[in-house]
Write a protein that holds these residues in place. Structure first.
Motif, mmCIF file in Angstrom:
data_model
loop_
_atom_site.group_PDB
_atom_site.id
_atom_site.type_symbol
_atom_site.label_atom_id
_atom_site.label_comp_id
_atom_site.label_asym_id
_atom_site.label_seq_id
_atom_site.Cartn_x
_atom_site.Cartn_y
_atom_site.Cartn_z
ATOM 1 N N SER B 11 0.741 11.011 2.144
ATOM 2 C CA SER B 11 1.988 11.729 2.410
ATOM 3 C C SER B 11 1.932 13.112 1.772
ATOM 4 C CB SER B 11 3.165 10.949 1.815
ATOM 5 O OG SER B 11 3.128 11.007 0.413
ATOM 6 N N GLY B 12 2.833 13.959 2.217
ATOM 7 C CA GLY B 12 2.981 15.269 1.581
ATOM 8 C C GLY B 12 2.311 16.399 2.331
ATOM 9 N N HIS B 208 -0.057 2.160 12.998
ATOM 10 C CA HIS B 208 1.004 1.808 12.046
ATOM 11 C C HIS B 208 0.594 0.772 10.994
ATOM 12 C CE1 HIS B 208 3.863 4.075 14.466
ATOM 13 N NE2 HIS B 208 3.380 3.474 15.525
ATOM 14 N N ASP B 243 2.384 3.098 8.091
ATOM 15 C CA ASP B 243 3.768 3.567 7.962
ATOM 16 C C ASP B 243 4.209 3.651 6.507
ATOM 17 O OD1 ASP B 243 3.855 3.688 10.665
ATOM 18 O OD2 ASP B 243 5.266 2.033 10.951
ATOM 19 N N GLY B 244 3.792 2.673 5.714
ATOM 20 C CA GLY B 244 4.180 2.663 4.309
ATOM 21 C C GLY B 244 3.547 3.821 3.542
ATOM 22 N N PHE B 245 2.251 4.047 3.789
ATOM 23 C CA PHE B 245 1.552 5.121 3.082
ATOM 24 C C PHE B 245 2.159 6.480 3.421
ATOM 25 C CE2 PHE B 245 -2.816 2.749 2.666
ATOM 26 C CZ PHE B 245 -2.182 1.766 1.925
ATOM 27 N N ARG B 246 2.705 6.619 4.632
ATOM 28 C CA ARG B 246 3.294 7.901 5.023
ATOM 29 C C ARG B 246 4.491 8.250 4.146
ATOM 30 N NH1 ARG B 246 1.313 9.792 9.845
ATOM 31 N NH2 ARG B 246 0.341 8.268 11.218
ATOM 32 N N ALA B 247 5.113 7.229 3.567
ATOM 33 C CA ALA B 247 6.291 7.481 2.746
ATOM 34 C C ALA B 247 6.000 7.285 1.252
ATOM 35 C CB ALA B 247 7.434 6.554 3.173
ATOM 36 N N ALA B 248 4.838 6.734 0.922
ATOM 37 C CA ALA B 248 4.519 6.439 -0.485
ATOM 38 C C ALA B 248 4.007 7.699 -1.188
ATOM 39 C CB ALA B 248 3.460 5.348 -0.550
ATOM 40 N N ASP B 453 7.190 -2.340 -1.116
ATOM 41 C CA ASP B 453 6.245 -1.235 -1.000
ATOM 42 C C ASP B 453 5.104 -1.329 -2.010
ATOM 43 O OD1 ASP B 453 7.711 -0.615 -3.239
ATOM 44 O OD2 ASP B 453 8.612 1.195 -2.420
#
Lengths: 629, 629
Positions: B11-12, B208, B243-248, B453
């Protein structure tokens, strides 16, 4: 029609589920067997609870893997059914749902299945209960309503009917021709569920992604209308397996559930009426009609003194003129082209309460429509609350519907030869409008950021209350997560609203960047006829535009084969570019953020381009993350 | 091997991604084109940033839809490639990933594809860059590494090699026979990704649900070992769409990412060594071996005075004896059968800090293994921190590894003729153990509730640090949402840990029922040889058992065809029942809750029953919700 919901659609324990079902106004429910299993009390207690709440138990479900088995297994299955019939008598429920066998060991033989279903029907006759036999879309042998009907018809017992489920039929793309031919008294029960169209295993799709009719993309209306035309006269019953609903408060799901059934019933009525089936249509409850067309009359922001100063500065730079002050409230009207924006600084109003929680945000929108009272009545019939504000002398009493986040949607009409809303309620500075035309034509669309767990409620709100239409969802990539984006528009296409919701709650609660809000950003997009001209004007007036990374322009030049001069104009003004499959073009640019959760957009639609530049959303989100620092 | 990660896995924005990649200790990265596009700076700036951070850019990706096109399109595609090569020179990257064409319009003709890839190879030669041609699992024509290799081989250019991706090959169930035959110098790049096995569209699955090697269920080790045996000598590079890594937070993902590669490399080394390929194995870095067997030595609870009193009462009712006090700390040892439980009331310790945040909870577990120092070294090499506690005179210095939630896993050995840990560190009450054998044999398993998460991090922790094995996840139904449950066990099967995570964050934050914690409940399950006998004893001693709804017993009687006397015993003692496909049985019962987040379980395994009674989890969760009131 009688309304019903399967207890499996709701979170919680059975007593609180039933309370929520009754509070929402359903006539009855389907009892999902596990809910009885987990309930620490006798079936008779459930019967009393339902009775006390004024709820009928329409169905006991599910009974699995009955037919297409060995003779020995049949005896066990009949014994199992007999025990369930006893439970049903204690519950006071007359119909049991039998799902088609999903075992890989099923014996694939219609004659055998007919024999065995016949034995079940005979047992049902002896126990005076009725069987609804339903084909699951993933049934091992019987997986379509047509096949199930073939078996039910062959058995020919009044104690065995067909169980319908809109999802099982629509998910496999089955046609409804045969359904129209089935005698109504053979349709024992009808479950309804919608779903977004997904490319995935149908069992997984069904178990996790069902949603309320009107929230998804299946033609549930056509399905229900066909069954009603055939003579189905049982309840309309929701059976929704949805991961979100499993965690959502039961009261909210039940309330939206009943709304979705009222909406569905009225749509089925309209469909039957258009097909000149007045008899079937006549059995259904209508809703007051949704507005055929709508226009965005104004957008209203809740402001405190700081926000008022900030937004006023922004609006003035954007070429808006201060056109009036409200007669009795601390409310100011700004206009530019056909765009009207109202700043509401009234203390102790709904707006001030709204502002407290949300920062600079839209607290109300107004739709100009033909029959506001009718539309307000429709919303009320659907269980949406109306807001009644304080009205000064001679001011207009404008009905407003409360949205899922308690913001307001005003319903306004303007009659020829009558004072306009602005004339009634405002001291107008210059009634003839701005002396000089600015670069903004009007509002193109509004993007609302909504919590992920309310997106479905919002979709139902716009579709049911206002008759708006929804497009297929798209996923946008935020640098800190994904955003599900769903575009909604009025039936005539004039009002356009885009709903954005963060998929992962961490996206809007990220601590990585202070005050980072992910999809928490809302914005208003203004339409221009020449975006480059507009931006030159606005930049001259001091509007700061969001800087786009230069690599983006190299990329679109190559991707769309654009000529250098054109790309240089885009680059110079930080304009993003999209082109659809028909070659229609979309040019758009963003302002810097007005505050931590709001900004403006400028768009130019060339030809019939009908989208929102979704391929550029990630570029915008990344630029915002970059310049937020 | 050199380690790498695709920027799309994190992410980021690009600068913070690169910082996280460098901080985790990767050698380099794959630059995902969009990350460059969103970066507001020149490619040369990215090159400098990477250089300053000591990172090599191994790959520029992806280049799409190149081959199998018309002659006119080919010219455009070559021009597009030429521009990318310019960017690559500015970046200082030598290899570009070309994905097989996914357009439905692709021309399905190998000869044409070979010609066109040949033209690309020639252009690459002129620009002195290399192409890695990769078959996407959903490629419209080329969708397997075998087909891609056929084309690459036919072109025969040193500038065109094969790009490998473990997901694209393993997801379609392709075999690795041909891979073993490909010359190593033709393997241009290798991406690795794992995934849980899901029945869904492969594109959706890939976009995903990918996860780090070791977190999923694909044989990534076999894939990598085969490529290495064939002579691949490039970096091992993670490409994880999740999907989780995109927000972690990127730092956490990068750190786990490097761990997963170190673990993968050591596993590939072991696989090659077992296949007697010492040459290939020799190129890989080993890890100190994971323990071949492990036993649960003790469980440690952090307690304040109240919790200490509560737990002591519970343990005494459960037949535990107070066996010792720690020599230098406020720590008490309880034992019953082979189960040892420690209450840590030491102020200002890691345990007290842990208790502050969590309520009554496990703050540490101890594994008895053969080589604690070796295992601690392994954990360190994987980047897990060791905890160094205060050690009194003559007390044992026991290494402990910090888990993802900062709880501790102690590593203990016991040598013949040496004092035991308990003897070293405790004043023992009765070294010979309890005078009377109680109904509890030992700990069967421990269930840890973890935030959704962090589930993947926990799985990697147990698998990589301790060499434990993971089972397929199951979904449990809580009345207020779903719980993903993943069972882990030591390689010899002795230590069993079940990780439970709420799928929806609302499940653990529900306001519907005060203090409701959903999967927030952890528990310890004790093994018995006769659960009915055990419960009679424990109930006599005042242990309150969780009451199970009576309907449950009617249901299992019918479902499993159980005899009445047996069902009556189960019913009387609130014992749940499960039977596996081989007829092996599992009996288990729960105590009431010790506090808002903890309870105990008693189990009896009959024969080789190997699970945890998952079909009964919903019954337990519903009973807890009911009796919580």
């Amino acid at each position: 029609m009688k309304t019903s919901i399967a207890t499996v659609s709701l979170s919680g324990m059975l007593p609180s589920k039933l309370t929520a079902i009754a509070a929402a106004g359903f006539d009855g429910f389907e009892l999902f067997e596990n809910d009885l299993l987990y309930f620490d009390g006798a079936p008779g207690t459930v019967r009393s609870m339902a009775c006390d709440l004024g709820l009928e138990i329409y169905l006991y479900q599910p009974f699995r893997d009955f037919e297409g088995v060995s003779a020995a297994q049949l005896q066990q299955n009949l014994e199992r059914a007999r025990r369930k019939f006893d439970v049903m008598h204690a519950l006071g429920v007359g119909t049991m749902l039998v799902c088609s066998n999903v075992s890989p060991q099923v014996i694939r033989d219609d004659a055998l299945a007919i024999d065995q279903l016949g034995a079940l029907a005979e047992l049902a006759r002896q126990s005076d209960v009725r069987i609804a036999y339903e084909a699951l879309a993933w049934g091992a042998y019987v997986n379509s309503y047509k096949h199930a009907w073939h078996l039910v018809q062959a058995v020919g017992s009044p104690y065995l009917g067909l169980g319908l489920d809109s999802f099982h039929t629509l998910s496999i793309g089955d046609d409804l021709d045969m359904l129209a031919q089935i005698p109504g008294d053979k349709l024992a029960f009808m479950q309804v569920a919608d779903a977004p169209v997904r490319k995935m295993d149908v069992l997984e799709w069904s178990r996790h992604y069902r949603c309320l009719p009107g929230q998804g993309e299946l033609d549930v209306t056509g399905f229900v209308a066909t069954a009603l035309a055939a003579g189905y006269c049982g309840p309309l019953s929701l059976e929704i397996f949805n991961d979100g609903f499993r965690a959502a408060p039961a009261e909210l799901t039940a309330r939206d559930g009943l709304r979705s059934l009222r909406f569905l019933e009225s749509q089925a009525r309209d469909a039957l009426a258009s097909a000149a089936n007045t008899e079937a249509a006549g059995t259904l409850a209508p809703l007051p009609p949704a507005p055929a067309s709508a226009d965005l009359q104004f957008l209203e922001f809740a402001v405190d003194a700081n926000a008022s100063a900030t937004l006023t500065t922004w609006l003035e730079k954007l070429g808006f003129l201060r056109m009036g002050r409200h007669r009795s409230k601390d409310v100011t009207l700004f206009q530019h082209g056909r765009a009207s924006i109202i700043l509401n600084a009234e203390p102790d109003s709904f707006a001030s309460a709204f502002f407290m929680h949300h920062g600079v945000s839209l607290c109300a929108s107004a739709f100009r429509i033909d029959s506001p009272q009718e539309a307000a009545m429709r919303a009320t019939k659907l269980g949406y609350a109306l807001y009644e504000g304080r009205v000064g002398p001679n001011e207009r009493n404008v009905p407003a519907v409360l949205a899922p986040d308690s913001s307001l949607f005003y319903l306004v009409d303007e009659l020829p030869d009558a004072p306009t809303l602005y004339e009634s309620d405002f001291h107008l500075t210059d009634f003839d409008g701005p002396t000089e035309a600015g670069p903004i034509v009007g509002v193109d669309h509004v993007t609302l950021s909504v919590p992920g767990d309310t997106l479905d409620s919002w979709v139902l709100f716009f579709r049911a209350a206002f008759g708006f239409v929804a497009e297929h969802s798209v996923v946008l990539h935020d640098p800190f997560g994904q955003i599900q984006s769903k575009a909604i528009r009025s039936r005539d296409g004039t009002v356009r609203i885009v709903l954005n919701a963060s998929v992962d709650p961490r996206t809007i609660h990220s601590e990585t960047i202070s005050a980072y809000k992910g999809s928490g950003l809302s914005h208003v997009a203004f339409r221009t006829t020449d975006i480059a001209f507009a931006i030159r004007r606005l930049e001259d007036d001091g509007v700061p535009m969001l800087r786009i990374a230069q690599s983006y322009y190299n990329d679109i030049a190559a991707r769309f084969n654009l000529d250098d001069a054109f790309v240089n104009v885009l680059r110079k003004h930080n304009i993003l570019y999209d082109r659809d499959v028909n070659g229609e073009e979309f040019l758009h640019a963003y302002t810097e953020q007005v505050d931590h959760r709001f900004f403006f957009e400028l768009v130019e639609r060339r030809g019939a381009y009908d989208g929102y530049g979704a391929p550029n959303a990630a570029v915008r989100l990344a630029a915002q993350a970059t310049h937020r620092g």
